[in-house]
Write a protein that holds these residues in place. Structure first.
Motif, PDB file in Angstrom:
ATOM      1  N   GLU A   1     -84.228 -45.963 113.710  1.00 14.07           N
ATOM      2  CA  GLU A   1     -82.961 -45.958 113.047  1.00 14.07           C
ATOM      3  C   GLU A   1     -81.883 -45.473 113.960  1.00 14.07           C
ATOM      4  O   GLU A   1     -82.188 -44.500 115.008  1.00 14.07           O
ATOM      5  N   VAL A   2     -80.615 -45.811 113.876  1.00 16.54           N
ATOM      6  CA  VAL A   2     -79.527 -45.874 114.804  1.00 16.54           C
ATOM      7  C   VAL A   2     -78.603 -44.767 114.153  1.00 16.54           C
ATOM      8  O   VAL A   2     -78.227 -45.138 113.033  1.00 16.54           O
ATOM      9  N   VAL A   3     -78.299 -43.774 114.908  1.00 17.44           N
ATOM     10  CA  VAL A   3     -76.985 -42.946 114.651  1.00 17.44           C
ATOM     11  C   VAL A   3     -75.821 -43.263 115.501  1.00 17.44           C
ATOM     12  O   VAL A   3     -76.106 -43.503 116.794  1.00 17.44           O
ATOM     13  N   GLU A   4     -74.607 -43.683 115.130  1.00 20.09           N
ATOM     14  CA  GLU A   4     -73.576 -44.444 115.769  1.00 20.09           C
ATOM     15  C   GLU A   4     -72.457 -43.482 115.790  1.00 20.09           C
ATOM     16  O   GLU A   4     -72.084 -43.021 114.623  1.00 20.09           O
ATOM     17  N   PHE A   5     -71.867 -43.155 117.053  1.00 18.31           N
ATOM     18  CA  PHE A   5     -70.755 -42.166 117.239  1.00 18.31           C
ATOM     19  C   PHE A   5     -69.382 -42.849 117.547  1.00 18.31           C
ATOM     20  O   PHE A   5     -69.552 -43.632 118.657  1.00 18.31           O
ATOM     21  N   THR A   6     -68.454 -42.869 116.672  1.00 18.15           N
ATOM     22  CA  THR A   6     -67.248 -43.334 117.091  1.00 18.15           C
ATOM     23  C   THR A   6     -66.201 -42.387 116.731  1.00 18.15           C
ATOM     24  O   THR A   6     -66.043 -41.982 115.634  1.00 18.15           O
ATOM     25  N   ASN A   7     -65.108 -42.079 117.688  1.00 16.59           N
ATOM     26  CA  ASN A   7     -64.108 -41.213 117.453  1.00 16.59           C
ATOM     27  C   ASN A   7     -64.647 -39.761 117.021  1.00 16.59           C
ATOM     28  O   ASN A   7     -64.150 -39.081 116.270  1.00 16.59           O
ATOM     29  N   LYS A   8     -65.751 -39.336 117.635  1.00 17.65           N
ATOM     30  CA  LYS A   8     -66.618 -38.252 117.407  1.00 17.65           C
ATOM     31  C   LYS A   8     -66.997 -37.973 116.035  1.00 17.65           C
ATOM     32  O   LYS A   8     -67.492 -36.911 115.759  1.00 17.65           O
ATOM     33  N   LYS A   9     -67.317 -38.987 115.392  1.00 23.75           N
ATOM     34  CA  LYS A   9     -67.819 -39.071 113.952  1.00 23.75           C
ATOM     35  C   LYS A   9     -69.243 -39.803 114.129  1.00 23.75           C
ATOM     36  O   LYS A   9     -69.135 -40.789 114.649  1.00 23.75           O
ATOM     37  N   ALA A  10     -69.982 -39.399 113.399  1.00 23.35           N
ATOM     38  CA  ALA A  10     -71.379 -40.077 113.441  1.00 23.35           C
ATOM     39  C   ALA A  10     -71.706 -40.504 111.982  1.00 23.35           C
ATOM     40  O   ALA A  10     -71.274 -40.474 110.797  1.00 23.35           O
ATOM     41  N   LYS A  11     -72.460 -41.850 111.935  1.00 18.68           N
ATOM     42  CA  LYS A  11     -73.052 -42.456 110.856  1.00 18.68           C
ATOM     43  C   LYS A  11     -74.192 -43.143 111.206  1.00 18.68           C
ATOM     44  O   LYS A  11     -74.403 -43.566 112.231  1.00 18.68           O
ATOM     45  N   ARG A  12     -74.986 -43.493 110.182  1.00 26.13           N
ATOM     46  CA  ARG A  12     -76.100 -44.195 110.441  1.00 26.13           C
ATOM     47  C   ARG A  12     -75.693 -45.553 110.311  1.00 26.13           C
ATOM     48  O   ARG A  12     -74.892 -46.021 109.707  1.00 26.13           O
ATOM     49  N   SER A  13     -76.501 -46.197 111.370  1.00 27.26           N
ATOM     50  CA  SER A  13     -75.877 -47.921 111.585  1.00 27.26           C
ATOM     51  C   SER A  13     -77.021 -48.701 112.097  1.00 27.26           C
ATOM     52  O   SER A  13     -77.433 -49.013 113.196  1.00 27.26           O
ATOM     53  N   GLY A  14     -77.826 -48.896 110.891  1.00 30.73           N
ATOM     54  CA  GLY A  14     -78.887 -50.115 110.956  1.00 30.73           C
ATOM     55  C   GLY A  14     -80.069 -49.410 111.654  1.00 30.73           C
ATOM     56  O   GLY A  14     -80.367 -48.361 111.969  1.00 30.73           O
ATOM     57  N   LYS A  15     -80.854 -50.374 112.270  1.00 31.32           N
ATOM     58  CA  LYS A  15     -82.160 -50.152 112.938  1.00 31.32           C
ATOM     59  C   LYS A  15     -82.700 -51.226 114.068  1.00 31.32           C
ATOM     60  O   LYS A  15     -82.112 -52.344 113.632  1.00 31.32           O
ATOM     61  N   VAL A  16     -83.177 -50.559 115.046  1.00 34.69           N
ATOM     62  CA  VAL A  16     -83.605 -51.659 116.065  1.00 34.69           C
ATOM     63  C   VAL A  16     -85.050 -51.658 115.935  1.00 34.69           C
ATOM     64  O   VAL A  16     -85.792 -50.869 115.282  1.00 34.69           O
ATOM     65  N   PRO A  17     -85.876 -52.819 116.531  1.00 38.09           N
ATOM     66  CA  PRO A  17     -87.238 -53.023 116.366  1.00 38.09           C
ATOM     67  C   PRO A  17     -87.816 -51.857 117.057  1.00 38.09           C
ATOM     68  O   PRO A  17     -87.503 -51.298 118.003  1.00 38.09           O
ATOM     69  N   SER A  18     -89.026 -51.278 116.293  1.00 42.64           N
ATOM     70  CA  SER A  18     -89.660 -50.254 116.737  1.00 42.64           C
ATOM     71  C   SER A  18     -91.039 -50.328 116.289  1.00 42.64           C
ATOM     72  O   SER A  18     -91.271 -51.033 115.423  1.00 42.64           O
TER      73      SER A  18
ATOM     74  N   ILE B   1     -71.080 -44.691 120.921  1.00 43.98           N
ATOM     75  CA  ILE B   1     -72.231 -44.366 121.651  1.00 43.98           C
ATOM     76  C   ILE B   1     -73.212 -44.599 120.342  1.00 43.98           C
ATOM     77  O   ILE B   1     -73.159 -44.063 119.041  1.00 43.98           O
ATOM     78  N   ARG B   2     -74.686 -45.067 120.815  1.00 41.76           N
ATOM     79  CA  ARG B   2     -75.700 -45.199 119.863  1.00 41.76           C
ATOM     80  C   ARG B   2     -76.782 -44.220 120.372  1.00 41.76           C
ATOM     81  O   ARG B   2     -77.112 -44.525 121.386  1.00 41.76           O
ATOM     82  N   VAL B   3     -77.497 -43.707 119.184  1.00 42.84           N
ATOM     83  CA  VAL B   3     -78.732 -42.885 119.851  1.00 42.84           C
ATOM     84  C   VAL B   3     -79.770 -43.165 118.803  1.00 42.84           C
ATOM     85  O   VAL B   3     -79.590 -43.188 117.613  1.00 42.84           O
ATOM     86  N   PHE B   4     -80.844 -43.352 119.306  1.00 44.33           N
ATOM     87  CA  PHE B   4     -82.058 -43.760 118.615  1.00 44.33           C
ATOM     88  C   PHE B   4     -83.359 -43.468 119.150  1.00 44.33           C
ATOM     89  O   PHE B   4     -83.252 -43.197 120.474  1.00 44.33           O
ATOM     90  N   ALA B   5     -84.474 -43.522 118.788  1.00 45.42           N
ATOM     91  CA  ALA B   5     -85.657 -42.966 119.164  1.00 45.42           C
ATOM     92  C   ALA B   5     -86.665 -44.400 118.906  1.00 45.42           C
ATOM     93  O   ALA B   5     -86.538 -45.083 117.938  1.00 45.42           O
ATOM     94  N   LEU B   6     -87.230 -44.651 120.018  1.00 48.28           N
ATOM     95  CA  LEU B   6     -88.561 -45.757 120.086  1.00 48.28           C
ATOM     96  C   LEU B   6     -89.724 -45.021 119.900  1.00 48.28           C
ATOM     97  O   LEU B   6     -90.781 -45.820 119.429  1.00 48.28           O
TER      98      LEU B   6
END
Length: 555
Positions: free
Chosen positions: A420-437, A9-14
């Motif tokens: 800026e993206v926060v990525e959730f894998t196996n219920k753990k979160a980490k920063r994971s790059g950036k999308v255009p904004s 799961i990826r969560v970010f704001a534009l």
């Protein structure tokens, strides 16, 4: 639900991070995208000529086949304002409550998009599935009715977005933030919470919106002459309180301002605003009525130059003007960046002889919770991970510190910037790059055609003006046929600077003759030479750098 597609799961704001406005948040899996809110914000002071600013949605456009829906938490412009621009590029259903959809419909009608839009109504108890996302809604109290928060189910846990909220113990419409449902969501376990940070720096608890009703009623009782109230056009609760106070004091109300008229019309039609049919009069009727029996409800609480109150104060409104003896109630606090314009407006109103009531707690209450309310939300939901949203960075920082006090590990709190993206894998979160904004600037009918270079040119023009140098050359003999003629706009007043302009003219003529004698015929080179010589000369004489625009013609 297809588990494989939701494993990451990826969560970010534009939009909405590091700023107040243009809220837009995204929850993404490998196959699907869910968008929360689509707002705009007003331009910064240095965005000259720009009308509004919307989020850069290039990432969503690139992945538009994945967008399953856009959920709107409530009907304020900073959450719905960009929809008309986004729906031109992305075809996805829009979900919102009854009033929110009513306001969205009106926006889309004005842009000619209503028939193409797929608008779907929900309420605070709704449970829906958008793509593969099961979604539950919960009611929250805000300064506009029908506001909701969102709980999104994923295989890794719940992702909750609070929307804009406060815990008002005496709401105007009797609809409380749903503490019971929030408690039940918290017991299920919240993977990540995105929560409103607007007032994270303010200690204590926000005053009830109902308290402002008492303050406004008191102003109506005390005012001897005409009373003018300005507030945010979308603050339906405040509008209701003004109507109640006017009705109690047997005053008629003239509503001035397109946006506030629209909100009243929609809110009445949908049953969110209650008032007698005969309480409203046309603004043109007010001048012929006893001031003690009239009230004006208008836009302009932020000192906007073209707003109804500013025009009335400057005498440029076609029907009404502020007069000596009027009582002006500014039932709103200035937003960040608007303090100067509001201050100037207040000063001007005093010069006209009006009594101005502003900055008082009893005529305005924030729709966003203070620290104790933010703590209550954190304690009810008990999230594992936390992303403060809807605020400038210092507000996000303060909210992050509150979360730590509430038991959220600092390692699990993410203070993000747009993209800026926060990525959730196996219920753990980490920063994971950036999308255009970033920002897309709306100027008139233009969407995104004003960028940094155009803004730079506008800024230069506003600071030092422009000089246009016109010269006509003979195509065969490469001699000067006429000119150079120098036209000044915003640099110096030519009649008072004739010596300077004559000297500048001579510099240009000498430069051109020298270049032509050396067989320089390239227009770009000739223009560059004119700019260089004139720029050095004018800076030496005036310490100013106007924009210089050479125009060369051949005959």
């Amino acid at each position: 639900m297809a588990k494989q597609s939701l494993d990451t799961i990826r969560v970010f704001a534009l939009g909405g991070l590091g700023e107040l406005g243009k809220n837009m948040y995204v929850v993404e899996t490998e196959e699907e995208i869910l968008v929360i809110d689509a707002g705009w914000m007003f331009p910064e002071d240095d965005m000259l000529g720009v009308d509004v600013v919307i989020p850069d949605i290039s990432y969503l456009v690139q992945n538009k086949e994945k967008v399953r829906g856009i959920i709107i938490t409530h009907g304020h412009e900073d959450h719905i304002g960009a929809l008309a621009y986004i729906l031109r590029k992305i075809h996805a259903p829009v979900y919102g409550t009854k009033l929110t959809i009513g306001l969205v419909e009106d926006h889309l009608k004005e842009k000619g998009l209503r028939k193409k839009a797929d608008l779907r109504q929900i309420h605070g108890e709704s449970r829906i599935t958008v793509g593969q996302f099961p979604i539950h809604f919960f009611r929250v109290t805000h300064s506009i009715p029908d506001s909701v928060g969102i709980s999104i189910e994923t295989p890794q846990g719940l992702i909750v977005h609070t929307g804009d909220f406060k815990f008002d113990q005496n709401p105007v419409d009797g609809r409380y933030t749903d503490i019971d449902k929030l408690t039940r969501i918290g017991k299920r376990g919240v993977l990540c919470l995105l929560s409103d940070s607007t007032n994270a720096e303010i200690p204590g608890t926000s005053p009830s919106e109902t308290s402002t009703g008492y303050g406004i009623a008191e102003m109506f009782q005390e005012a001897q002459g005409r009373i003018i109230v300005t507030t945010f056009a979308s603050n339906v609760h405040r509008i209701q309180q003004v109507i109640n106070a006017a009705q109690s004091e047997q005053r008629k109300i003239a509503v001035v301002g397109h946006s506030i008229n629209k909100v009243i019309e929609i809110s009445q039609k949908l049953g969110y605003l209650h008032c007698p049919d005969d309480i409203f009069v046309e603004p043109s009727e007010v001048e012929n009525m006893d001031p003690a029996n009239t009230a004006v409800l208008c836009t302009g609480s932020q000192g906007e130059p073209m707003s109804a109150l500013t025009q009335m104060a400057k005498g440029s409104h076609h029907e009404l003007a502020v007069e000596k003896g009027d009582t002006v109630v500014i039932a709103a606090n200035p937003k960040a960046g608007n303090e100067k314009s509001v201050s100037r407006l207040i000063d001007f109103l005093y010069q006209l002889g009006a009594e101005v009531i502003y900055g008082r707690e009893n005529v305005h209450a924030s729709g966003h919770g203070f620290q104790e309310e933010l703590m209550l939300m954190l304690n009810l939901l008990r999230p594992t991970h936390f992303i403060p949203v809807h605020g400038e960075f210092r507000m996000q920082q303060a909210h992050g510190e509150l979360a730590e006090t509430a038991g959220v590990s600092p390692d699990n709190t993410f203070l993000l910037d747009k993209g800026e993206v926060v990525e959730f894998t196996n219920k753990k979160a980490k920063r994971s790059g950036k999308v255009p904004s970033g920002n897309v600037l709306i100027d008139g009918l233009g969407v995104g055609d004003v960028g940094n270079i155009v803004l730079r040119d506008r800024r230069l023009l506003s600071e030092d003006g422009i000089l246009v140098v016109v010269v006509t050359l003979n195509k065969k003999s490469t001699g000067i046929v006429s000119g150079p003629d120098i036209i000044s706009r915003g640099f110096v007043y030519v009649r008072e600077s004739e010596e300077l302009m004559e000297e500048a003219n001579t510099k240009v003529k000498t430069t051109l003759e020298k270049a032509l004698s050396e067989n320089v015929k390239e227009w770009s080179t000739l223009k560059s030479n004119i700019r260089d010589v004139l720029s050095r000369f004018l800076y030496e004489k005036t310490k100013r750098r106007p924009m210089i625009l050479p125009i060369i013609m051949e005959v």
